[in-house]
Scaffold this active site. Structure first.
Site, PDB file in Angstrom:
ATOM      1  N   ASP A 187     -11.664  -5.531  14.961  1.00  0.00           N
ATOM      2  CA  ASP A 187     -12.130  -6.706  15.716  1.00  0.00           C
ATOM      3  C   ASP A 187     -11.018  -7.745  15.846  1.00  0.00           C
ATOM      4  O   ASP A 187     -10.829  -8.329  16.916  1.00  0.00           O
ATOM      5  CB  ASP A 187     -13.353  -7.333  15.042  1.00  0.00           C
ATOM      6  CG  ASP A 187     -14.615  -6.493  15.213  1.00  0.00           C
ATOM      7  OD1 ASP A 187     -14.607  -5.572  16.056  1.00  0.00           O
ATOM      8  OD2 ASP A 187     -15.602  -6.754  14.501  1.00  0.00           O
ATOM      9  N   HIS A 204      -9.120   3.694   8.055  1.00  0.00           N
ATOM     10  CA  HIS A 204     -10.263   4.608   8.155  1.00  0.00           C
ATOM     11  C   HIS A 204     -11.599   3.914   7.902  1.00  0.00           C
ATOM     12  O   HIS A 204     -12.646   4.565   7.972  1.00  0.00           O
ATOM     13  CB  HIS A 204     -10.079   5.760   7.148  1.00  0.00           C
ATOM     14  CG  HIS A 204      -8.666   6.257   7.079  1.00  0.00           C
ATOM     15  ND1 HIS A 204      -8.038   6.849   8.164  1.00  0.00           N
ATOM     16  CD2 HIS A 204      -7.726   6.228   6.081  1.00  0.00           C
ATOM     17  CE1 HIS A 204      -6.788   7.169   7.819  1.00  0.00           C
ATOM     18  NE2 HIS A 204      -6.579   6.791   6.560  1.00  0.00           N
ATOM     19  N   ARG A 226       5.621   5.778  -6.558  1.00  0.00           N
ATOM     20  CA  ARG A 226       4.644   6.820  -6.882  1.00  0.00           C
ATOM     21  C   ARG A 226       4.538   7.778  -5.687  1.00  0.00           C
ATOM     22  O   ARG A 226       4.824   7.388  -4.570  1.00  0.00           O
ATOM     23  CB  ARG A 226       3.241   6.219  -7.098  1.00  0.00           C
ATOM     24  CG  ARG A 226       3.123   5.245  -8.243  1.00  0.00           C
ATOM     25  CD  ARG A 226       2.726   5.955  -9.536  1.00  0.00           C
ATOM     26  NE  ARG A 226       2.452   5.024 -10.612  1.00  0.00           N
ATOM     27  CZ  ARG A 226       3.361   4.299 -11.269  1.00  0.00           C
ATOM     28  NH1 ARG A 226       4.625   4.412 -10.937  1.00  0.00           N
ATOM     29  NH2 ARG A 226       3.024   3.487 -12.234  1.00  0.00           N
ATOM     30  N   TYR A 254       4.966  10.132   0.330  1.00  0.00           N
ATOM     31  CA  TYR A 254       5.422   8.904   1.002  1.00  0.00           C
ATOM     32  C   TYR A 254       6.936   8.683   0.932  1.00  0.00           C
ATOM     33  O   TYR A 254       7.433   7.712   1.497  1.00  0.00           O
ATOM     34  CB  TYR A 254       4.679   7.692   0.413  1.00  0.00           C
ATOM     35  CG  TYR A 254       3.183   7.778   0.608  1.00  0.00           C
ATOM     36  CD1 TYR A 254       2.631   7.780   1.887  1.00  0.00           C
ATOM     37  CD2 TYR A 254       2.315   7.886  -0.479  1.00  0.00           C
ATOM     38  CE1 TYR A 254       1.263   7.881   2.077  1.00  0.00           C
ATOM     39  CE2 TYR A 254       0.939   7.979  -0.304  1.00  0.00           C
ATOM     40  CZ  TYR A 254       0.427   7.979   0.977  1.00  0.00           C
ATOM     41  OH  TYR A 254      -0.918   8.074   1.169  1.00  0.00           O
ATOM     42  N   HIS A 300       1.729   5.457  10.447  1.00  0.00           N
ATOM     43  CA  HIS A 300       1.411   6.116   9.177  1.00  0.00           C
ATOM     44  C   HIS A 300       2.624   6.913   8.731  1.00  0.00           C
ATOM     45  O   HIS A 300       3.202   7.660   9.526  1.00  0.00           O
ATOM     46  CB  HIS A 300       0.197   7.047   9.319  1.00  0.00           C
ATOM     47  CG  HIS A 300      -1.016   6.277   9.714  1.00  0.00           C
ATOM     48  ND1 HIS A 300      -1.655   5.434   8.847  1.00  0.00           N
ATOM     49  CD2 HIS A 300      -1.644   6.161  10.899  1.00  0.00           C
ATOM     50  CE1 HIS A 300      -2.641   4.848   9.476  1.00  0.00           C
ATOM     51  NE2 HIS A 300      -2.655   5.263  10.728  1.00  0.00           N
ATOM     52  N   ILE A 301       2.967   6.730   7.478  1.00  0.00           N
ATOM     53  CA  ILE A 301       4.144   7.411   6.935  1.00  0.00           C
ATOM     54  C   ILE A 301       3.888   8.915   6.878  1.00  0.00           C
ATOM     55  O   ILE A 301       4.726   9.726   7.266  1.00  0.00           O
ATOM     56  CB  ILE A 301       4.457   6.852   5.535  1.00  0.00           C
ATOM     57  CG1 ILE A 301       4.783   5.356   5.642  1.00  0.00           C
ATOM     58  CG2 ILE A 301       5.604   7.622   4.875  1.00  0.00           C
ATOM     59  CD1 ILE A 301       4.766   4.622   4.307  1.00  0.00           C
ATOM     60  N   SER A 302       2.716   9.274   6.386  1.00  0.00           N
ATOM     61  CA  SER A 302       2.357  10.698   6.265  1.00  0.00           C
ATOM     62  C   SER A 302       1.690  11.164   7.561  1.00  0.00           C
ATOM     63  O   SER A 302       1.230  10.354   8.379  1.00  0.00           O
ATOM     64  CB  SER A 302       1.399  10.889   5.087  1.00  0.00           C
ATOM     65  OG  SER A 302       0.175  10.204   5.328  1.00  0.00           O
ATOM     66  N   ALA A 315      -5.353   2.503   3.823  1.00  0.00           N
ATOM     67  CA  ALA A 315      -6.728   3.022   3.755  1.00  0.00           C
ATOM     68  C   ALA A 315      -7.687   2.255   4.671  1.00  0.00           C
ATOM     69  O   ALA A 315      -8.715   2.808   5.101  1.00  0.00           O
ATOM     70  CB  ALA A 315      -7.217   2.981   2.314  1.00  0.00           C
ATOM     71  N   PRO A 319      -3.231  -1.872   1.889  1.00  0.00           N
ATOM     72  CA  PRO A 319      -3.326  -1.708   0.438  1.00  0.00           C
ATOM     73  C   PRO A 319      -2.500  -0.546  -0.131  1.00  0.00           C
ATOM     74  O   PRO A 319      -2.441   0.529   0.466  1.00  0.00           O
ATOM     75  CB  PRO A 319      -4.824  -1.474   0.196  1.00  0.00           C
ATOM     76  CG  PRO A 319      -5.402  -1.153   1.519  1.00  0.00           C
ATOM     77  CD  PRO A 319      -4.526  -1.786   2.556  1.00  0.00           C
ATOM     78  N   ASN A 320      -1.905  -0.843  -1.275  1.00  0.00           N
ATOM     79  CA  ASN A 320      -1.143   0.108  -2.093  1.00  0.00           C
ATOM     80  C   ASN A 320       0.252   0.413  -1.561  1.00  0.00           C
ATOM     81  O   ASN A 320       1.030   1.099  -2.230  1.00  0.00           O
ATOM     82  CB  ASN A 320      -1.933   1.408  -2.321  1.00  0.00           C
ATOM     83  CG  ASN A 320      -3.228   1.146  -3.055  1.00  0.00           C
ATOM     84  OD1 ASN A 320      -3.214   0.549  -4.123  1.00  0.00           O
ATOM     85  ND2 ASN A 320      -4.357   1.546  -2.484  1.00  0.00           N
ATOM     86  N   ARG A 351      -3.940  15.996   6.444  1.00  0.00           N
ATOM     87  CA  ARG A 351      -4.503  15.627   5.142  1.00  0.00           C
ATOM     88  C   ARG A 351      -6.039  15.706   5.201  1.00  0.00           C
ATOM     89  O   ARG A 351      -6.604  16.341   6.079  1.00  0.00           O
ATOM     90  CB  ARG A 351      -3.983  14.237   4.759  1.00  0.00           C
ATOM     91  CG  ARG A 351      -2.440  14.221   4.664  1.00  0.00           C
ATOM     92  CD  ARG A 351      -1.917  12.877   4.231  1.00  0.00           C
ATOM     93  NE  ARG A 351      -2.336  12.556   2.873  1.00  0.00           N
ATOM     94  CZ  ARG A 351      -2.173  11.342   2.324  1.00  0.00           C
ATOM     95  NH1 ARG A 351      -1.615  10.366   3.017  1.00  0.00           N
ATOM     96  NH2 ARG A 351      -2.569  11.117   1.096  1.00  0.00           N
ATOM     97  N   GLU A 405       0.432   1.466  15.737  1.00  0.00           N
ATOM     98  CA  GLU A 405      -0.101   1.892  14.433  1.00  0.00           C
ATOM     99  C   GLU A 405       0.876   2.897  13.825  1.00  0.00           C
ATOM    100  O   GLU A 405       1.306   3.831  14.504  1.00  0.00           O
ATOM    101  CB  GLU A 405      -1.470   2.542  14.673  1.00  0.00           C
ATOM    102  CG  GLU A 405      -2.131   3.112  13.442  1.00  0.00           C
ATOM    103  CD  GLU A 405      -3.475   3.772  13.783  1.00  0.00           C
ATOM    104  OE1 GLU A 405      -3.971   3.641  14.937  1.00  0.00           O
ATOM    105  OE2 GLU A 405      -4.025   4.451  12.894  1.00  0.00           O
ATOM    106  N   ASN A 448       0.679  -0.755   9.575  1.00  0.00           N
ATOM    107  CA  ASN A 448       0.218   0.388   8.792  1.00  0.00           C
ATOM    108  C   ASN A 448      -0.953  -0.138   7.956  1.00  0.00           C
ATOM    109  O   ASN A 448      -0.741  -0.738   6.898  1.00  0.00           O
ATOM    110  CB  ASN A 448       1.320   0.930   7.884  1.00  0.00           C
ATOM    111  CG  ASN A 448       0.840   2.164   7.121  1.00  0.00           C
ATOM    112  OD1 ASN A 448      -0.361   2.443   7.091  1.00  0.00           O
ATOM    113  ND2 ASN A 448       1.753   2.879   6.493  1.00  0.00           N
ATOM    114  N   ARG A 450      -9.155  11.082   6.681  1.00  0.00           N
ATOM    115  CA  ARG A 450      -7.986  10.363   7.207  1.00  0.00           C
ATOM    116  C   ARG A 450      -7.758  10.648   8.688  1.00  0.00           C
ATOM    117  O   ARG A 450      -6.819  10.136   9.296  1.00  0.00           O
ATOM    118  CB  ARG A 450      -6.715  10.747   6.417  1.00  0.00           C
ATOM    119  CG  ARG A 450      -6.740  10.323   4.971  1.00  0.00           C
ATOM    120  CD  ARG A 450      -5.414  10.601   4.293  1.00  0.00           C
ATOM    121  NE  ARG A 450      -5.598  10.735   2.858  1.00  0.00           N
ATOM    122  CZ  ARG A 450      -5.627   9.711   1.996  1.00  0.00           C
ATOM    123  NH1 ARG A 450      -5.476   8.480   2.424  1.00  0.00           N
ATOM    124  NH2 ARG A 450      -5.826   9.922   0.709  1.00  0.00           N
TER     125      ARG A 450
END
Ligand code: CA2
Length: 149
Positions: free
Chosen positions: A88, A81, A19, A24, A101-103, A78, A11-12, A108, A99, A75, A112
């Site tokens: 599953d 977490h 943004r 990011y 993650h950009i950040s 959210a 998501p996002n 953080r 896996e 990725n 997270r």
């Protein structure tokens, strides 16, 4: 083993480059897809690249990948977490999972710092910006070549 890799985004991430560039970066998701396709082409991999804001859609793509693919780069955003359901679905896959993650999630908020997905991932890349995706493609190519999980 199949040389098809699913690259899944949660998501996002459709807002990437539009943004919060301080966190990011400036690359859009379309730029990331182009980077992944370039890296995959060099390694003779094929890519299915998807993003969804809906948990069930990501689970459906994992089920599809289970039948067709040789690995997943994900990725989960959210859902990383929160989602036992994505864990599953990934647990039902018998191929490598990376896996991304950009950040740097560890620098953080503490919520997270925990990832359900890490319980099943062969490896985790965080804090390398969008370059993390191409690093993940390179790593998954190696794992597929070595037939490793
Ligand atoms: O660092 C990452 O890649 C994350 O997976 C990104 C997620 C966040 O919830 C994870 O903790 C870490 C958030 C993705 C939202 O992406 C946006 C991009 C641009 C603007 C707004 C949101």
């Amino acid at each position: 083993m199949s040389r098809l890799v699913y690259v899944l985004n949660g998501p996002n991430l459709n807002l990437l480059g539009k943004r919060q560039p301080a966190i990011y970066g400036y690359e859009t998701l379309a730029d990331v897809e182009a980077d992944c396709r370039r890296a995959a082409g060099e390694l003779k991999l094929e890519i299915e690249f998807h993003q969804s804001n809906a948990e069930h859609q990501i689970i459906d793509w994992i089920h599809e990948a289970r039948e067709r693919a040789g690995g997943i780069v994900i990725n989960p955003a959210a859902f990383t977490h929160t989602s036992v359901a994505i864990l599953d679905a990934l647990n039902a896959c018998e191929f490598p999972i990376i896996e991304v993650h950009i950040s740097n999630v560890h620098r953080r908020e503490s919520f997270r710092h925990h990832s359900y997905v890490s319980l099943v991932a062969s490896g985790v890349i965080a804090g390398f910006g969008t370059q993390g995706y191409t690093l993940a493609i390179q790593r998954i190519a190696r794992l597929i070549d070595e037939d490793q999980r």
